[in-house]
Design an enzyme around this catalytic site. Structure first.
Site, PDB file in Angstrom:
ATOM      1  N   GLN A 289       0.819  -1.217   0.000  1.00  0.00           N
ATOM      2  CA  GLN A 289       0.000   0.000   0.000  1.00  0.00           C
ATOM      3  C   GLN A 289       0.851   1.264   0.000  1.00  0.00           C
ATOM      4  O   GLN A 289       0.338   2.354  -0.235  1.00  0.00           O
ATOM      5  CB  GLN A 289      -0.963  -0.006   1.193  1.00  0.00           C
ATOM      6  CG  GLN A 289      -0.279   0.098   2.540  1.00  0.00           C
ATOM      7  CD  GLN A 289      -1.241  -0.126   3.712  1.00  0.00           C
ATOM      8  OE1 GLN A 289      -1.707  -1.225   3.946  1.00  0.00           O
ATOM      9  NE2 GLN A 289      -1.545   0.933   4.443  1.00  0.00           N
ATOM     10  N   CYS A 295      -5.231   0.378   3.495  1.00  0.00           N
ATOM     11  CA  CYS A 295      -5.377  -1.054   3.756  1.00  0.00           C
ATOM     12  C   CYS A 295      -6.785  -1.553   3.464  1.00  0.00           C
ATOM     13  O   CYS A 295      -6.969  -2.667   2.993  1.00  0.00           O
ATOM     14  CB  CYS A 295      -5.028  -1.339   5.214  1.00  0.00           C
ATOM     15  SG  CYS A 295      -6.008  -0.406   6.377  1.00  0.00           S
ATOM     16  N   HIS A 431      -6.683  -1.546  11.367  1.00  0.00           N
ATOM     17  CA  HIS A 431      -6.042  -2.068  10.165  1.00  0.00           C
ATOM     18  C   HIS A 431      -6.974  -3.088   9.516  1.00  0.00           C
ATOM     19  O   HIS A 431      -7.686  -3.801  10.220  1.00  0.00           O
ATOM     20  CB  HIS A 431      -4.704  -2.722  10.550  1.00  0.00           C
ATOM     21  CG  HIS A 431      -3.839  -3.058   9.389  1.00  0.00           C
ATOM     22  ND1 HIS A 431      -3.692  -2.244   8.296  1.00  0.00           N
ATOM     23  CD2 HIS A 431      -3.049  -4.141   9.144  1.00  0.00           C
ATOM     24  CE1 HIS A 431      -2.853  -2.803   7.436  1.00  0.00           C
ATOM     25  NE2 HIS A 431      -2.455  -3.952   7.929  1.00  0.00           N
TER      26      HIS A 431
END
Ligand SMILES: *[C@@H]1O[C@H](CO)[C@@H](O)[C@H](O)[C@H]1NC(C)=O
Ligand SMILES: *[C@@H]1O[C@H](CO)[C@@H](O)[C@H](O)[C@H]1NC(C)=O
Ligand SMILES: *[C@@H]1O[C@H](CO)[C@@H](O)[C@H](O)[C@H]1NC(C)=O
Ligand SMILES: *[C@@H]1O[C@H](CO)[C@@H](O)[C@H](O)[C@H]1NC(C)=O
Ligand SMILES: *[C@@H]1O[C@H](CO)[C@@H](O)[C@H](O)[C@H]1NC(C)=O
Length: 484
Positions: A289, A295, A431
């Site tokens: 990324q 993410c 995340h």
């Protein structure tokens, strides 16, 4: 002299090198603490509107000096302003006075914040119930039981709430005598391995001090891990915790449960003992990324790639950039939520391939074209919170998009991570990743997790997390696209 050797004195200052003569420590008058204190406050308030900023209450601290630098270890109380926005006042805290520890390095009037660690003065947090106080989720470091609150700096440690079994591992007296030299050589190795270049000598110096601090943090995480994970030098070892969070993690996941989705049907059969979609051709290679909090997009494309493969028989690498540019509900590099990303894919009319709409790592004008869309989805579903059921669904239906608390991942190298629950709270999700399989490694059950930080992180880009204990909230936000 090599530049890293010139930094030894600084390192000694930061880490209390046992070999060097200890820098004198004393308590300066409060007036001298105000400048570093205000600097720390400014960093704490960064990004907040004027009316939402915390203010400085009492302050005390100590200073150590070496060469041109002074290292301030501060304890300060901060007052959070009243919170009027119910979307950010959700945590059940009863007080809004925070006790913070800061370490501020002052080098000829230039300040750097090396450590920030805040928690409510009243640390008793109700298990559930009505939010009595309020919270600005921007103060992210605050709510977690911070690692940094564990004893390492003995001069700060004036409580008896020490975890005695950690202390022996952390005690600086037990560090090797040539600790700084070792650290310098590890840093040199890091710079070579990850091909790091820094613009200026000051930056090199700063990065080295961050690196040294991070090695200590990694050691603490290591000491507290209940699994088989190894923590240490990674390509993120020269970033502060705050930099790492800001650049790579996804604050939106924390606040926003996203769009409500219907619940998926769980297969009745018990899951097979282990499963790995990588060996079945349903998973593309690990992506990166870059310096962008995207993410969420990678987690979603990973899931859709698997769904398409299982429904249509071809594995296509799909475009995250399309989501960054064209999904106007999510916030590109500032974060996003899988549920709204699925909606965006449906509204747009599909996903282009990685090849046709390649990853740039920053937001651009949307250039999606329906003709180029190679993949569509018809719906999305939310999955069970039971890890047993998640395993059953995964083995039958494909890789799953999940959100987790990324605690410790900055320094993760390999093995099965299993952080203590208070350190990796399921309520602090930041995340998004992809479950691609599960199994046991010498009787330790794990999830195999595809991350999006490149294949030079973790186990060739993969993270292994303990399975069956709700570790790091892995079961709290599981979802999938549906293709009919
Ligand atoms: C803290 O621990 C030390 C050593 O175990 C003990 O001597 C001391 O009395 C304790 N202090 C308090 C306030 O409990
Ligand atoms: C540190 O000291 C140990 C033993 O005292 C020695 O074996 C090692 O080579 C030294 N490391 C460095 C980097 O000098
Ligand atoms: C190292 O970085 C430099 C500049 O960033 C780049 O030109 C070079 O190709 C890199 N080398 C390797 C081996 O990655
Ligand atoms: C799923 O979506 C595609 C593309 O929009 C459409 O052609 C197909 O008919 C849909 N399937 C169902 C069962 O609605
Ligand atoms: C995996 O390990 C767990 C815990 O040790 C155990 O309960 C379970 O039966 C193991 N599963 C397999 C398939 O070996």
């Amino acid at each position: 002299m090599a530049p890293w050797l010139q930094l030894l004195s600084l390192l000694g200052l930061l880490l209390g090198d046992a070999a060097a003569a200890p820098a004198p420590v004393w308590e300066p008058p409060t007036s001298e603490l105000l400048k570093p204190g205000r600097f720390a406050l400014r960093m704490y308030n960064r990004g907040r509107a004027a009316e939402n900023r915390a203010t400085l209450g009492a302050i005390r601290g100590r200073v150590r000096r070496a060469g041109r630098g002074s290292l301030y270890s501060l304890e300060a109380t901060l007052e959070e302003p009243p919170c009027n926005d119910p979307t950010v006042c959700q945590l059940p805290l009863s007080k809004k006075t925070l006790l913070c520890s800061f370490e501020v390095l002052d080098e000829l009037g230039k300040h750097m914040l090396l450590r920030r660690d805040c928690g409510p003065v009243d640390t008793k947090v109700a298990g559930s119930g009505i939010a009595q106080g309020c919270w600005d989720s921007g103060g992210q470091a605050s709510f977690r039981l911070s690692l940094d609150s564990l004893p390492f700096h003995p001069h700060l440690d004036n409580t008896n709430e020490t975890l005695n079994w950690v202390l022996p591992l952390m005690n600086k007296d037990l560090l090797p005598k040539n600790f700084s030299e070792k650290m310098a050589s590890i840093f040199k190795n890091f710079v070579t391995t990850y091909n790091r270049t820094y613009e200026t000598k000051e930056e090199t110096k700063w990065r080295m001090s961050v690196f040294a601090n991070n090695m200590m943090r990694a050691q603490k995480i290591q000491a507290l891990d209940q699994g088989t994970a190894q923590y240490g030098v990674t390509k993120f070892s020269d970033l502060t915790e705050e930099e790492f969070r800001t650049i790579y993690l996804n604050p939106l996941l924390r606040e926003d449960p996203g769009k409500k989705m219907r619940l998926a049907k769980i297969p009745k059969d018990p899951p097979p003992p282990d499963w790995d979609w990588r060996t079945k051709g349903a998973v593309t290679k690990v992506k990166d990324q870059g310096m962008c909090g995207s993410c969420w997009a990678f987690s979603v494309t990973g899931n859709v790639e698997g769904q398409w493969f299982l429904n249509q028989g071809t594995l296509l690498s799909l475009s995250e950039q399309e989501l960054l540019d064209c999904d106007k509900v999510d916030k590109a590099c500032m974060g996003g939520v899988p549920s709204t990303a699925y909606s965006a894919i449906m509204t747009l009319g599909g996903l282009e391939t990685e090849e046709d709409y390649s990853y740039q790592g920053h937001m651009q004008a949307c250039s999606f074209s329906t003709e180029k869309a190679k993949v569509y989805i018809n719906d999305s579903v939310e999955l069970s919170r039971s890890e047993h059921k998640l395993a059953a669904w995964l083995a039958k239906n494909g890789p799953i998009s999940v959100a987790i608390n990324a605690f410790g991942m900055q320094f993760y190298r390999h093995g099965i991570a299993h952080p203590l629950r208070p350190l990796c709270s399921p309520w602090l999700i930041d995340h998004a990743v992809l479950l691609v399989g599960y199994g046991n490694r010498s009787d330790v059950p794990f999830w195999a997790i595809k991350n999006s930080w490149g294949s030079d992180w973790g186990e060739e880009g993969y993270y292994y997390l303990h399975r069956g204990s709700g570790a790091c909230g892995v079961n709290t936000m599981a979802s999938s696209a549906v293709i009919d």
